[in-house]
Design a protein around this motif. Structure first.
Motif, PDB file in Angstrom:
ATOM      1  N   ALA A 171      -4.236  -2.611   6.799  1.00  0.00           N
ATOM      2  CA  ALA A 171      -2.722  -2.412   6.245  1.00  0.00           C
ATOM      3  C   ALA A 171      -2.303  -0.710   7.032  1.00  0.00           C
ATOM      4  O   ALA A 171      -1.575  -1.057   7.831  1.00  0.00           O
ATOM      5  N   CYS A 212       2.907  -3.653  -1.875  1.00  0.00           N
ATOM      6  CA  CYS A 212       1.523  -4.278  -1.430  1.00  0.00           C
ATOM      7  C   CYS A 212       0.934  -5.379  -2.620  1.00  0.00           C
ATOM      8  O   CYS A 212       1.372  -4.982  -3.636  1.00  0.00           O
ATOM      9  N   LEU A 264       3.600  -5.525   2.548  1.00  0.00           N
ATOM     10  CA  LEU A 264       2.039  -5.669   2.984  1.00  0.00           C
ATOM     11  C   LEU A 264       1.745  -6.426   2.289  1.00  0.00           C
ATOM     12  O   LEU A 264       1.445  -6.192   0.772  1.00  0.00           O
ATOM     13  N   GLY A 292      -3.835  -6.189  -2.496  1.00  0.00           N
ATOM     14  CA  GLY A 292      -2.795  -4.863  -2.504  1.00  0.00           C
ATOM     15  C   GLY A 292      -3.239  -3.646  -3.272  1.00  0.00           C
ATOM     16  O   GLY A 292      -2.591  -2.617  -2.202  1.00  0.00           O
ATOM     17  N   ALA A 295      -4.466  -1.967   0.404  1.00  0.00           N
ATOM     18  CA  ALA A 295      -3.075  -1.885   1.285  1.00  0.00           C
ATOM     19  C   ALA A 295      -2.620  -0.692   0.874  1.00  0.00           C
ATOM     20  O   ALA A 295      -1.583   0.056   1.736  1.00  0.00           O
ATOM     21  N   ALA A 327       1.195  -1.213  -5.582  1.00  0.00           N
ATOM     22  CA  ALA A 327       0.779  -2.096  -5.368  1.00  0.00           C
ATOM     23  C   ALA A 327       0.481  -3.081  -6.368  1.00  0.00           C
ATOM     24  O   ALA A 327       0.941  -2.301  -8.030  1.00  0.00           O
TER      25      ALA A 327
END
Length: 554
Positions: free
Chosen positions: A64, A384, A407, A417, A420, A435
């Protein structure tokens, strides 16, 4: 005269090369096989050392970070178990075309090929996944290997490099000559090819541009968006590359992948010219190579990619252009051609499809929840997510502001997630980072909440909990109705779990309660978690389990 280099340990030389290459952060789970590197980092304030809890999280964070900076994200793990845990991130970096370098501490040179403790042949293990895999046996050559690793990871189609570091080599004291910083080599498109492209666009009646791949920055996204708006060519995002161009561009038509807008699918099928910019046209983007077939009869295909080996590899290509995104975008902006007024409705169709509508009789309806987030969070929020049906609500309803705001692994890896988001929160302090994770997805790498707390991350985590591995359950119901197997989950109380880590958290069970809970989360800083409980019946943003079984309606 220049002074001769002084003797340094291999570990010191390696860290010095990272500093020269501009590395300011590494992600690691420490291991005894690279103690000399860890020791050198003590005296290197220029590099922030992020201590993670599992090597899968390490590799995801590095992947990431590379996606955000366009320079390799740096990961250090130990041999054997460390490398095997980290391999998932190498695979994601490869399929996502993101620059990354994984350094693996290895067995001593004198014990190699004896199946020593935790020994693995890394060149064999990673050879088919990484862009380049090598072992550094001579500490004098560390500058050479590191410079090459940066060049390989960034140039052409970006991707991962794996370098094995024998433990005793890192302790050798030798003289080595440092290498200068390596930069990405930009490639401008061939002028003759751009003239051919201009001719194709001028004669096309129903052109569509598909954007994706790696290497997009704000300038490239804005240049392509401005050209598409002027030329009235619909811009379509490849799977999980919705941030290549700003989604508020009047030419943006939506994204391909799982559960796309049927009107968009029809538009792509009806196109007589496909201008593919950066995307590889992989399986997810093309619905298993059926939406756009390798031979695409009745359609001309122009493929733009930074790696010549990708051009013509799968698809019959009428015009191949080898160029990096920024350089191609600059050249594309100079093309003047006729507008295509019949395409003016493309953005309107996208807006209609991406506007959440409430479902009747649903206690927790994720569509309006995403709408609430759209209204409350900054436009440049970084979203993310890992893999799972839960992500479809954000893919459909969230408008991405441009490069670096999404991301999400095109490789479809679960557990991406949260790591990242940690990388994004550290790389982009002051930006809103979210996330989004399913319940199964979250527990793949939820332990990295500890990393987020330890390193002072400011981020929001939304855990969507339906007690099921939802994607697989959906496939089961389609193929074997009413016979679910191995997909039910007995979950912890995610809000209590977050509190145990030191995060603020709340549990949300109704749509009406989501907005006030989000508002309370936004009043705080640090790690915040919303545990959102949903009904597995609402299996995707577009259908229900009953409909999948054939016993209900969409």
């Amino acid at each position: 005269m220049t002074n001769p280099p002084s003797a340094r340990t291999g570990g010191r030389i390696l860290v010095d090369q990272l500093v020269r290459q501009g590395c300011d952060r590494i992600f690691t789970v420490p291991g005894e096989s690279f103690l000399a590197v860890l020791d050198a980092l003590v005296d290197t304030p220029a590099i922030d050392v992020v201590t993670c809890r599992q090597e899968g999280g390490v590799a995801f964070m590095a992947c990431a970070d590379g996606a955000l900076t366009h320079r390799p994200g740096i990961a250090f793990v130990t041999r054997g178990p460390g490398a095997t845990n980290a391999s998932i991130g190498v695979h994601v970096a490869r399929q996502d075309s993101q620059p990354m370098i994984l350094f693996v501490g290895d067995v001593d040179r004198g014990t190699r090929d004896r199946e020593a403790f935790q020994e693995i042949n890394f060149e064999a293990m990673f050879g088919a996944v990484a862009k380049w895999t090598a072992r550094i046996d001579d500490a004098r050559r560390i500058p050479e290997y590191v410079a090459r690793a940066y060049a390989v990871a960034m140039n052409g189609r970006p991707g991962p490099v794996v370098l094995a570091l024998p433990e005793d080599m890192l302790l050798d004291r030798v003289e080595a000559i440092d290498r200068p910083r390596v930069e990405r080599v930009g490639q401008a498109p061939d002028p003759d090819a751009m003239e051919q492209l201009a001719d194709l666009l001028a004669t096309a009646e129903r052109p569509v541009a598909i954007v994706g791949g790696a290497g997009w920055d704000s300038a490239a996204g804005q240049d392509v968006a401005a050209w598409a708006d002027r030329a009235r060519v619909p811009l379509v995002a490849a799977f999980r590359r919705q941030d290549a161009v700003p989604n508020d561009c009047p030419a943006y038509a939506g994204n391909l992948g799982y559960g796309p807008n049927p009107a968009l699918v029809a538009r792509v099928k009806a196109a007589d010219l496909l201008l593919v910019i950066g995307a590889r046209l992989g399986e997810a983007t093309t619905d298993g190579y059926t939406l756009i077939t390798p031979d695409h009869p009745g359609q001309r295909l122009v493929h733009v990619h930074p790696d010549a080996t990708e051009l013509g590899m799968t698809y019959r290509t009428d015009l191949a252009i080898c160029a990096t995104m920024a350089e191609f975008a600059e050249a594309l902006a100079l093309i003047d051609g006729p507008a295509h007024p019949h395409e003016l409705d493309a953005h309107d169709a996208y807006r209609a499809w991406s506007t959440p509508a409430a479902r009747d009789g649903v206690a927790m309806d994720l569509g309006p929840c995403v709408g609430t987030m759209r209204a409350a969070l900054p436009a440049d929020t970084i979203i993310c997510n890992g893999a799972g049906n839960f992500s479809g609500w954000w893919h459909r309803y969230w408008p991405y502001a441009g490069p670096g705001t999404q991301l999400a692994p095109t490789a479809g890896a679960m557990g991406y997630g949260v790591p990242a988001a940690v990388a994004a929160a550290l790389r982009r302090p002051g930006r809103m980072v979210v996330a989004v994770a399913g319940d199964g997805d979250f527990l793949m790498n939820g332990q990295e909440l500890a990393t987020a707390i330890q390193h002072g991350c400011d981020m929001l985590v939304v855990v969507v909990d339906n007690g099921t591995f939802g994607t697989i359950r959906m496939h089961q119901e389609r193929e074997f109705p009413d016979r679910p197997s191995a997909t039910r989950l007995a979950n912890p109380d995610f809000a209590l779990l977050a509190k145990a880590y030191g995060a603020w958290s709340e549990t949300v069970t109704t749509t009406a309660d989501f907005a006030p809970a989000l508002a309370r989360a936004m009043e705080r800083r640090g790690v915040r978690l919303l545990h959102v409980k949903t009904d597995v019946e609402q299996i995707t943003a577009g259908t229900t389990l009953s409909a999948v079984r054939g016993t209900g309606t969409h």
